[in-house]
Design a protein around this motif. Structure first.
Motif, PDB file in Angstrom:
ATOM      1  N   ARG A 190      -2.893  -4.861  -3.572  1.00  0.00           N
ATOM      2  CA  ARG A 190      -4.201  -4.688  -4.208  1.00  0.00           C
ATOM      3  C   ARG A 190      -4.805  -3.334  -3.840  1.00  0.00           C
ATOM      4  N   LEU A 191      -4.688  -2.956  -2.566  1.00  0.00           N
ATOM      5  CA  LEU A 191      -5.215  -1.669  -2.130  1.00  0.00           C
ATOM      6  C   LEU A 191      -4.466  -0.513  -2.777  1.00  0.00           C
TER       7      LEU A 191
ATOM      8  N   ASN B  44     -10.195   4.810   0.318  1.00  0.00           N
ATOM      9  CA  ASN B  44      -8.860   4.227   0.465  1.00  0.00           C
ATOM     10  C   ASN B  44      -7.864   5.371   0.620  1.00  0.00           C
TER      11      ASN B  44
ATOM     12  N   SER C 216       0.407  -9.147  -2.086  1.00  0.00           N
ATOM     13  CA  SER C 216      -0.458  -9.269  -0.920  1.00  0.00           C
ATOM     14  C   SER C 216      -1.634  -8.297  -1.016  1.00  0.00           C
ATOM     15  N   THR C 217      -2.456  -8.295   0.018  1.00  0.00           N
ATOM     16  CA  THR C 217      -3.634  -7.412   0.052  1.00  0.00           C
ATOM     17  C   THR C 217      -3.253  -5.953  -0.054  1.00  0.00           C
TER      18      THR C 217
ATOM     19  N   THR D 141      -6.053  -7.928 -10.867  1.00  0.00           N
ATOM     20  CA  THR D 141      -6.033  -6.501 -10.527  1.00  0.00           C
ATOM     21  C   THR D 141      -6.108  -5.586 -11.749  1.00  0.00           C
TER      22      THR D 141
END
Length: 317
Positions: A14-15, A277, A10-11, A46
């Motif tokens: 990725r983060l 981030n 999921s997102t 990724t």
């Protein structure tokens, strides 16, 4: 070098991979998904060097030291136990598990296996939250706080259309409390400790999950109101009130700006410079624990306290 595999595509994964680039002692190398094609596609997107759909083979690999779990909440406990039993360290995306008992079991298993288990609660490890805590003595005796995370999920439209969505599936421990509510709860625990009692209520949506909710945490001489939602949005600031002043800050999950207003009329603004981030901080903490340069006891205590509050609210409905 700590070599990490990821579970979940999921997102948030990725983060995590994006943030890990800024931690020189770790390397995210492998993506896992039950779907081999999906795993390969995710690894390619990724920049990971490998992918697999065979979890047993992944966990037996001498090329992997640790696993980051970002699968649906309801399977965290089972997957984390598999990782621990394989002798690997494990970083579990918040909430680590839905219940205190499950996390206590993971702590025991990790201790026996000589590995690290840690919840990836990003605001807990953000230096900005520590900076906010350092400002609290300026407020005098603390009396009230209001902490919130309300962000309408794009996937709510799918729920309204009658589709089943993991993050709104109660069978997978989905819903607003476990997805977003844990952020203000974790911040509350970090800043003020565990409350004496908590009362609250959730708003059920189609499928049985909670779409939004609110709670009141009661301390000796202080109350904290908590709000969370995945079906509505808010951009209001978080606030802590003391007898000598008020502190506001912009985001409970990633504080960037704060304003301190004292009753003598003085106003000071504070900016918390940091990475774009802020997941980088939890990864650094995890690395220090794996390397043996830090003690995990405080981390576990805050996770358990957060989950105790979560359990009280889930029981209250």
């Amino acid at each position: 070098m700590i070599r990490i595999a990821t579970l979940g595509t999921s997102t948030i994964t990725r983060l995590f991979i994006e943030a890990a680039v800024d931690v020189p002692t770790v390397a995210v190398t492998t993506a896992y998904s039950r779907d081999a094609e999906r795993a390969a596609q995710f690894a390619g997107e990724t920049g990971l060097s490998s992918s697999t759909c065979d979890l047993d083979r992944l966990l037996s690999s001498a090329e992997i030291d640790a696993v980051y779990i970002a699968s649906p909440n309801g399977v965290h406990a089972r997957q984390a136990r598999q990782v621990i039993d394989a002798g690997k360290h494990v970083l579990i995306e918040k909430p680590a598990v839905p219940t205190v008992g499950e996390f206590v079991d993971l702590i025991s298993a990790a201790t026996n296996a000589g590995v690290v288990v840690l919840e990836a609660m990003r605001n807990r490890y953000d230096p900005a939250l520590t900076a906010i805590a350092d400002l609290l003595p300026e407020l005098g005796v603390l009396r009230r706080a209001s902490l919130s995370y309300c962000q309408r999920s794009a996937r709510y439209d799918k729920v309204l259309a009658g589709e089943r969505v993991n993050i709104f599936d109660p069978a997978l421990a989905g819903g607003s409390l476990l997805d977003l509510g844990v952020y203000p709860i974790a911040a509350m625990i970090h800043l003020f400790g565990e409350p004496d009692r908590v009362v609250g209520a959730g708003i059920p949506i189609t499928g049985g999950a909670d779409g939004a909710g609110a709670a009141l945490a009661v301390y000796d001489g202080m109350v904290v109101d908590l709000s969370y939602s995945k079906i509505t949005a808010s951009d209001r600031v978080d606030e802590i009130q003391g007898e000598s002043g008020t502190l506001t800050f912009d985001h409970v999950a990633e504080p960037g700006l704060a304003r301190l207003r004292l009753l003598d009329g003085s106003v000071t603004d504070h900016s918390f410079a940091g990475p774009r981030n802020n997941m980088v901080h939890e990864i650094r903490r995890f690395a220090s624990l794996v390397e043996g340069t830090a003690d995990v006891a405080t981390d576990h205590a805050e996770t358990v306290a957060t989950l105790r509050v979560v359990e009280q609210l889930r029981t209250a409905g």
